[in-house]
Design an enzyme around this catalytic site. Structure first.
Site, PDB file in Angstrom:
ATOM      1  N   ASP A  32       0.862  -1.180   0.000  1.00 28.31           N
ATOM      2  CA  ASP A  32       0.000   0.000   0.000  1.00 28.31           C
ATOM      3  C   ASP A  32       0.905   1.238   0.000  1.00 28.31           C
ATOM      4  OD1 ASP A  32      -2.282   1.670   0.389  1.00 28.31           O
ATOM      5  OD2 ASP A  32      -1.909   1.652   2.549  1.00 28.31           O
ATOM      6  N   ASP A  34      -0.240   5.093   1.307  1.00 30.07           N
ATOM      7  CA  ASP A  34      -0.486   5.972   2.463  1.00 30.07           C
ATOM      8  C   ASP A  34      -0.543   5.170   3.756  1.00 30.07           C
ATOM      9  OD1 ASP A  34      -1.099   8.807   1.330  1.00 30.07           O
ATOM     10  OD2 ASP A  34      -2.235   7.445   0.054  1.00 30.07           O
ATOM     11  N   ASP A 207      -1.823  -1.096   5.835  1.00 26.13           N
ATOM     12  CA  ASP A 207      -2.085  -0.523   7.154  1.00 26.13           C
ATOM     13  C   ASP A 207      -3.548  -0.399   7.544  1.00 26.13           C
ATOM     14  OD1 ASP A 207      -2.435   1.696   5.231  1.00 26.13           O
ATOM     15  OD2 ASP A 207      -2.591   2.940   7.031  1.00 26.13           O
TER      16      ASP A 207
END
Length: 265
Positions: A32, A34, A207
């Site tokens: 990922d 961000d 996240d």
């Protein structure tokens, strides 16, 4: 990599797993953006990836037998701008998989984007300081830094309303609520990539909630690393993006040393 990271028992054990995975003939490393490669920012355009992570991705992507990918909710053009330093060897997949180097099968019901936009705009008007991001395949309502009690109340109602939109899928992230076509997901994009690469080992870093589906699809021989909060299917959890950069450095270093024979990816 700083010394204090080496002293952490978790990092020592994870380093051992990285060295083992790096010797796989065909390796897939995906992440990922961000909250994983870059710390979370108040607005998407203010985010900056960890320079060590960018360099590690570039090095990994240039090695034989390795496919490197970034799978993000961001539009693909945004990923290109943020990750200009990784070169052409890293696969960039944007909009949760709706934007990729290959065509994405549209086998779901027609998504009513205009209805989703209207609901999101209503939410933004009710929470001062929040705003709407218009993406190629959907919308995102951002409320980072807004009144948390008010945002939570509006979030619940808006999520319920968006779930009724025809052909829609609703995702909750870090202070963001997204709505996109039902057939689009990071897990589906990751599965498509894995089918094409046929890796002996896959690694994924993520996240938040949209990444949880990817972790759930990993096999026992794969490595899942969650950032910040433990996620089902992720065998490891690290505190922050700098730790992800350290792991990517370990992968690049270990892979360069082992250099197993593998076909081109």
């Amino acid at each position: 990599m700083s010394d204090h990271r080496h002293q952490q028992p978790l990092f020592r054990a994870l380093a051992d797993a990285v060295v083992r995975a790096a010797s796989a003939p065909r390796l897939l490393v995906a992440s990922d953006f961000d909250g994983t490669l870059a710390p979370l920012a108040d607005r998407p355009e203010l985010a900056r990836p960890d320079p060590l992570a960018v360099e590690a991705l570039r090095r990994l992507g240039a090695l034989p037998g390795v496919c490197v990918a970034v799978i993000s909710g961001r539009p693909r053009d945004s990923l290109r701008a943020m990750l200009a330093g990784v070169g052409d060897s890293v696969v960039l997949i944007g909009s949760h998989g709706a934007e990729s180097p290959w065509s994405v099968p549209d086998d779901g019901p027609a998504f009513d984007l205009e209805a989703a936009r209207a609901i999101a705009q209503s939410a933004a008007l009710r929470v001062p300081g929040s705003w709407i991001e218009h993406k190629p395949a959907g919308i995102a309502w951002h409320f980072r830094g807004c009144d948390p009690i008010l945002a939570a109340a509006v979030l619940r109602q808006s999520a319920a309303n968006l779930s009724l939109v025809h052909g829609a899928r609703v995702l909750a992230g870090h202070d963001v609520l997204e709505c996109l076509p039902a057939h689009v997901s990071k897990a589906r994009a990751f599965a498509r990539l894995r089918d094409q690469v046929a890796p002996d080992c896959s690694v994924f870093f993520g996240d938040d909630e949209p990444d949880a589906e990817v972790f759930a699809a990993l096999s026992h021989r794969d490595i899942g690393v969650a950032v910040g909060t433990p996620r089902a299917g992720a065998g490891w959890t690290v505190p922050s993006p700098p730790h992800v950069a350290s792991i990517l450095e370990m992968f690049a270093h270990a892979r360069a040393r082992r250099m197993p024979s593998a076909g081109p990816l």
